[in-house]
Design an enzyme around this catalytic site. Sequence first.
Site, PDB file in Angstrom:
ATOM      1  N   LYS A  28       0.865  -1.352  -0.123  1.00 25.69           N
ATOM      2  CA  LYS A  28      -0.190   0.072  -0.149  1.00 25.69           C
ATOM      3  C   LYS A  28       0.850   1.400   0.046  1.00 25.69           C
ATOM      4  CE  LYS A  28      -4.424  -1.464   0.095  1.00 25.69           C
ATOM      5  NZ  LYS A  28      -5.489  -0.779  -0.629  1.00 25.69           N
ATOM      6  N   SER A  34       1.381  -9.575  -0.368  1.00 19.35           N
ATOM      7  CA  SER A  34       0.926  -8.321  -0.240  1.00 19.35           C
ATOM      8  C   SER A  34       1.281  -7.526   1.036  1.00 19.35           C
ATOM      9  CB  SER A  34      -0.319  -8.233  -0.571  1.00 19.35           C
ATOM     10  OG  SER A  34      -1.369  -8.801   0.161  1.00 19.35           O
TER      11      SER A  34
END
Length: 515
Positions: A54, A304
Site C-alpha cells: 500500500k 501483499s
Amino acid sequence: MVSQELDYFRAIIQANMEPLAKVTEVSPVTSLEQKLGNHIWLKREDQQPVYSFKLRGAYNKLKQLPKGAQVVTASAGNHAQGVALSASHLGHTARIVMPVTTPEIKVNAVRNLGGEVILHGHHFDAANSYALEIAEKEGAVFVPPFDDKDVIIGQGTIARELMQQLPLLDAVFIPVGGGGLLAGMSIYLKSLRPDIKVIGVEAEDSACLKAAMEAGEPVELERVGSFADGVAVKIIGKETFRLAQKYCDDVITVSSDEICAAMQDIFVSTRAVAEPSGGLSLAGLKKWVSQTGAKGKNLAAILSGANLNFDRLRYVAERTALGEHNEALLAVTIKEEKGSFKSFCKALNGRSITEFNYRYTGPGDAEIFVGVGLRNGETELASLKQELSDKGYSFVDMTNNELAKLHVRYMVGGKPGEQLSERLFRFEFPEYPGALERFLDTLGANWNISLFHYRNHGAATGNVLAAFEVPEQDNAAFSEHLQRLAYAYQEETNNPCYQQFLSSKAHNLAQVANS
C-alpha cells in the site's frame, strides 16, 4: 492499446518509487515446488517499510502534491500506514480516520509514522464518510485507498519490477480487495506480455470482483468476512473494475482455511509471517494448479502484506490442517459400552486422532466429535468414510461445517437435561474494549439465553454463538427484535452440528444428515 491505457503504462514505467518504497525481492516457494510440479515465486511486498504494498500507491499519489499539503484518508490498516509515512517523508500533514474498533497496534503504528489519528465510527463506512466530510470542509486532499489513477499507477510498479526479475512468467496471481493492485499490475503485465495469465484472487466471503464480473458492473455485497481484513471490501472501485474487466483473465475465490494453509507455506519457505490477505494470492495459485493440473509453469504470487496481530496466529494454526485437507472432523455414533472407543480407534486403520470430544449422556449410543489426521487429503477422506460405513458406523462429515469449526468443536457435550424451545444464532459485532458487554446489553432480557459461546481471535469482528428460549408464539416478535439489533447474524437452529451435540431435542444422525 487505447490512449488511456497507454497513459497508465507509460506512467508506471516512469514512476519513481525511490527512496521511500524499495525494490522488493522475489523468493522461491521451495516447500511447494516439488509438491505442485511448478516453479513458484513470491513477490515480497512484506519487505516494504510499512510491511505492505500500500505504500507504493500512497507515495505516488502524495508525490503529485505541493509540499505542505493537507491530506486525509480513512483506513483501518495498511493504507493508513502508507499515507502516514509518505506524508511525513514528503512534508505533508496527514489525518487518518480509523474506526474505533481498530486494534491498538495499528493505531499506534500510524501515530509512530507521523499521522494524526482520528477515531470515528464502529466500521469503515462511517470512518470513510467522516474523512470525506473533513476533506470537503477544510479543503484537504482525500487519498482513496484504491480507486484513483495515481494510486493505481503506484501499485503497478510491482509488475514493472516483477517482469524485470522474472521475465518468463506464465501466470501471476494477485490479491483483490478494492482492485487497485490488480488494476495497476494487470495493465502493465498485459501491455508488456499479452500472453501472460493474470488471475485475481479473492476471499470467498469478500468476493466483490467476482460479483461485479457476473453482474457486468460493480455491485455492493451485503456483508464481507473479517478474517482477511485487508481485502474486506464491499464494492470494487469503478476504475479498478473497468481495468480488471479488460485485463484480468480469471478470478479465483478461496476459503479462510485455504488462506491459513498458504500462510503456513509462506512461513515454511521464507520464515515470513504473512497477514491473511498477504497469503491470499498463494492460496489462489495452489487452487488454480489443482483445478487446471498445470505442470512445469513459472508462477508468481504477491505476498501483499505482513501486518498481522500476533494473537491471530492461534486461529491460523487451528485452521491450517483443514485448509491443507490434512484433517477431517466427524460426528460419529458409537456404542456406550466398554471397549467401544478402542474399537473405533482400530477402525481408523492407523490414522491419528487429532481431537476427541465426548461426554456421557446415558445408556445406549454415545455421540463423539472427532478429528482425524489425513495423509492424502480428500481422496483419503473418501476412503475413510467408506471404511467407517463398511464397519457399521453412523456419522456426519463436519469438515466443511463452519459452525463446527468455529464453535461446536469446543463445546461438545453441552446438551441440556430438559426440552427447550430453543433457537440458535451466530452473531458478528465490532470488536473493541467493552464490545461484548455492549452486545449483551443490546440483546436485552426479553428472552432467556440458554447457550452462549465467544472466542476472541484478535480480529476487528467478534463472533458469538447464542441460543434463546423462544416460545412459538414469540417468534414474530423475536424476529423483529433481531432486525432492530443491526448486527450481522445467521440462524443455525437447523444446523446438523447443533442438532447432534447441543440441542435438547433427540435427533438421529441419519435424519440430521438428510435434513
